[in-house]
Scaffold this motif. Structure first.
Motif, mmCIF file in Angstrom:
data_model
loop_
_atom_site.group_PDB
_atom_site.id
_atom_site.type_symbol
_atom_site.label_atom_id
_atom_site.label_comp_id
_atom_site.label_asym_id
_atom_site.label_seq_id
_atom_site.Cartn_x
_atom_site.Cartn_y
_atom_site.Cartn_z
ATOM 1 N N VAL A 128 0.829 -1.212 0.000
ATOM 2 C CA VAL A 128 0.000 0.000 0.000
ATOM 3 C C VAL A 128 0.858 1.254 0.000
ATOM 4 N N GLU A 129 2.130 1.115 0.344
ATOM 5 C CA GLU A 129 3.090 2.233 0.366
ATOM 6 C C GLU A 129 2.668 3.334 1.328
ATOM 7 N N ILE A 130 2.170 2.897 2.480
ATOM 8 C CA ILE A 130 1.889 3.809 3.582
ATOM 9 C C ILE A 130 2.600 3.274 4.817
ATOM 10 N N GLU A 131 3.315 4.150 5.496
ATOM 11 C CA GLU A 131 4.009 3.781 6.711
ATOM 12 C C GLU A 131 3.485 4.616 7.877
ATOM 13 N N PHE A 132 3.576 4.059 9.064
ATOM 14 C CA PHE A 132 3.079 4.717 10.267
ATOM 15 C C PHE A 132 4.242 4.898 11.243
ATOM 16 N N ALA A 133 4.326 6.093 11.822
ATOM 17 C CA ALA A 133 5.417 6.394 12.746
ATOM 18 C C ALA A 133 4.857 7.085 13.974
#
Length: 785
Positions: A128-133
């Motif tokens: 999905v090419e979404i990252e969470f930080a």
């Protein structure tokens, strides 16, 4: 095609303390209903799906041309750990390590990382090419002692959904900067245990979303015993089958616009074509399960399988998520959030966003500072704006002149200064409180229909209406008129024709954004269109009133009657426009995009006339009359009215006049006393040549003499007739579906008869009125406001 289903919030249940799940019933739709009752500006779930359909299609078409590419997006997360006074790491006051294990799992799942449980080799699997930080800075710009963790002493051990929704409102952090996640002990209901739920995204362009629209509750809620991953730490408090962090993955999917894979009904739809249809939620890990004629994708994160079984988002699910991130308020702002603090402590880095980049004349823009490294002061420059400069952190600016303008922000702290100048950041359209808009870009074409006739007119396929879709991105509230450029007109009765075309405005709440309910229509004589075609000019239509569109998308077009007359609109050439905006209605009443129905990507030569303030409107009780017959003309939209002098008019001032034309005559009225977009309007009344001799067929005389006024109407209607018919009869009111709504018995013993008709209790919409006297019959349409 999968059937439309509208579901907002995920409900995921388990027996507390036991490795079993019990599905909770109807809580999702109940909570959705409450949210939308509180915030009607959210619109309907159906509208969201129509919006999503368009945006996914547009992104797909742009991707083919290389005009849009997906980049990895980082979303800052704040986890509100809601506890009851326990020490950190005990009970509901979970440890930072447990939070970190959950965020790591979330990234594995959304990035399809090899070598992790979140990796899937299926051809439909998507990164999905979404990252969470975890956020580094708190809302005050300070570095957090525990990145991304906000510990909240809630003062209770368990929480009901109502209590949680209240808790959210006073603990939420700015949802344009943070993805808010609340972790707490959700109270069980009997033997049913809720594991989590999410607030669904809303569509772009809706009014009031920055301050309202669910902005104080936006995020997801997860039960403390299903938050974290035992594969990454000794977190013994987790439910046995929900101990690998997939509850948050599932809920985040909802928060980004995904539906349950089974569509919450037997063989329902999740609007993603590459997820096989299935009969119901899965349980356990039923790999190979068959239902609805397909092998179910029980491994999908949007099913109800146990955590260890889940491992895939699909390509179409990714497309849906990316469309949400690009278009949905609050979701799209997160991509530019400045709370991850990548270079915190140094020279500030100037960054900003605005609530819009394209505005109408006199439009206002809200700018929001997103600078890094805690600037202490801000200095803005707004080319073409008022004010031209500002030292506020988040100023509002008005633009009064059309053009493209730069915005500059200088930020300063004790470490230094940084300047960001964005040329052409704001585009001010030459469209103020009054404007026209069109999708037509030319050159104009008159396209023929295979089998005979015209694509945008009468044809062998018996198309009953054509329309043009208008996105309305600037949020205009009313449509006062329209301009339609016709390329063909033929009248079977020649210069004596009483044929008309009904120019119509629909809302855009039909299937896939197609025409829905009729908002207004105006009958335009073919004779008028013929004169315009001969002069090579557009036909201007002034509606009987300001048509309310509420800042939402709508359609303008024409309805066709097959009685020997022929009329057709000009269109663009095929492929001249990027996205399909032209629609056609089949003889069975169904609407379809031309792009889908016949492969033509065209736009009709139609302009919509917008207004944020009123225009002078005009209507007449009839268009075709006998010499000397009375016609009532009604003006609206201004405070004072002056009619052009005419010897057959009872007065020259006031909103309503009665005229008795002896020849075809155009009447014009000018309005003043109110700030209007258009201050004048005109109407032509066509007078039949000669008087009725009595030798005409009685049915024709009857049909032509029947009048309904006012039309459109707010409720009180008068049906009048003047003819030689005698006997008992009726006046019937029918819905467009053919269902009889009301009926009055009448008896006609004289030439003239007036029948009052009350439609006040009818809902707004289009109705058919049938008038019968003996064997004679007339049919009229009326629009109820």
């Amino acid at each position: 095609m999968k059937r439309l289903l509208y579901v907002l919030i995920f409900v995921f249940a388990a027996l507390k303390g036991v490795g079993q799940r019990v599905e909770e019933q109807c809580a999702t739709m109940a909570m959705d209903s409450v949210l939308r009752l509180r915030h009607p500006e959210l619109g309907s779930l159906e509208e969201f799906e129509l919006f999503m359909k368009r945006k996914i299609r547009e992104r797909g078409e742009l991707a083919l041309t290389g005009r849009v590419m997906d980049e990895v997006i980082r979303i800052p997360v704040v986890v509100h750990v809601v506890h009851n006074g326990e020490n950190v790491g005990a009970g509901t006051n979970i440890s930072a390590a447990q939070v970190a294990s959950q965020i790591e799992t979330l990234n594995e799942d959304f990035r399809k990382r090899a070598g992790t449980p979140g990796f899937n080799t299926h051809s439909r699997g998507a990164d999905v090419e979404i990252e969470f930080a975890l956020a580094v800075l708190n809302p005050q710009g300070q570095i957090m002692a525990e990145p991304g963790i906000d510990r909240v002493a809630g003062g209770r051990s368990t929480w009901t959904r109502d209590q949680i929704e209240n808790l959210k409102t006073y603990t939420i952090w700015d949802p344009t900067l943070y993805y808010n996640v609340w972790v707490l002990d959700i109270a069980a209901t009997g033997s049913t245990q809720l594991l989590g739920y999410a607030q669904f995204p809303v569509q772009s362009g809706l009014q009031g979303l920055s301050e309202g629209g669910g902005s104080t509750t936006d995020g997801v809620v997860v039960h403390v015993r299903s938050f974290g991953n035992t594969k990454k730490g000794n977190f013994s408090n987790l439910f046995p089958n929900n101990n690998q962090g997939r509850t948050l993955t599932h809920e985040t999917g909802h928060w980004l616009g995904l539906r349950h894979i089974w569509g919450d009904t037997n063989c329902g739809s999740d609007y993603c074509d590459d997820t096989p249809t299935q009969a119901s939620a899965s349980s356990g890990c039923q790999v190979g399960r068959q239902s609805c004629g397909s092998t179910n994708m029980v491994e999908n994160y949007m099913d109800y399988s146990q955590d260890a079984c889940m491992n895939i988002f699909t390509i179409d699910q990714k497309a849906r998520i990316r469309a949400v991130i690009a278009n949905s308020p609050r979701r799209r702002e997160l991509a530019t959030s400045n709370v991850l603090g990548n270079t915190q402590g140094g020279v500030p880095v100037a960054r900003f966003i605005s609530d819009r980049q394209q505005v109408m004349l006199a439009g206002e823009v809200q700018f929001t500072d997103r600078s890094l490294n805690n600037p202490a002061s801000w200095a803005w420059k707004f080319d073409g704006g008022s004010p031209a400069t500002s030292t506020e952190r988040n100023p509002k600016v008005t633009y009064a002149k059309a053009g493209t303008y730069a915005v500059e922000l200088t930020v300063t702290n004790s470490k230094g200064t940084n300047v960001l100048r964005s040329p052409g950041f704001i585009e001010v359209l030459n469209a103020g409180q009054c404007a026209t808009v069109t999708n037509f870009k030319g050159p104009q074409n008159l396209l023929r229909e295979p089998g005979g006739g015209y694509v945008a007119g009468q044809n062998a396929a018996k198309i009953t209406a054509v329309s043009e879709f208008f996105e309305n991105p600037l949020g205009y509230t009313t449509v006062s008129g329209a301009k339609l450029k016709f390329g063909k007109v033929f009248m079977k009765d020649g210069a004596a024709s009483e044929g008309v075309v009904n120019v119509t405005v629909w809302n855009a709440r039909g299937f896939q954004g197609g025409p829905g309910s009729v908002l207004e229509y105006k009958s335009v004589p073919l004779r008028e269109i013929a004169l315009d075609v001969a002069a090579n000019k557009a036909t201007m239509v002034t509606f009987n009133r300001e048509v309310p569109v509420g800042g939402r998308p709508f359609h303008v077009g024409m309805e066709l009657v097959y009685e020997g007359d022929t009329v057709a609109l000009f269109t663009t050439r095929d492929g001249e426009v990027l996205t399909g905006t032209s629609w056609r209605q089949k003889s069975n009443g169904d609407w379809d995009l031309n792009l889908q129905a016949n492969g033509l990507n065209i736009a009709h030569h139609i302009e919509a006339v917008f207004g944020m303030k009123p225009s002078v409107q005009i209507s007449g009780s009839d268009l075709f009359v006998n010499p000397g017959e009375a016609v009532t003309l009604q003006a609206s939209g201004a405070g004072i009215y002056q009619w052009a002098a005419n010897e057959n008019m009872n007065t020259g001032i006031g909103p309503m006049v009665v005229v008795r034309p002896t020849k075809t005559q155009t009447y014009e009225v000018t309005g003043s006393g109110t700030d209007v977009c258009v201050d004048s309007a005109s109407i032509t009344i066509y007078v039949r040549e000669g008087k009725i001799t009595g030798n005409e067929p009685l049915t024709d005389v009857f049909e032509k003499s029947v009048k309904i006024h006012p039309n459109p109407s707010s409720g009180k209607v008068t049906v009048s007739m003047n003819n030689a018919s005698r006997g008992k009869g009726s006046v019937g009111v029918f819905a467009v579906s053919g269902v009889r709504m009301k009926s009055l018995e009448i008896e006609k013993s004289t030439d003239e008869l007036t029948v009052p008709l009350d439609l006040s209790n009818f809902s707004a919409g289009l109705y058919i009125i049938e008038i019968r006297v003996g064997a004679d019959r007339a049919v009229r349409r009326i629009l109820k406001h």
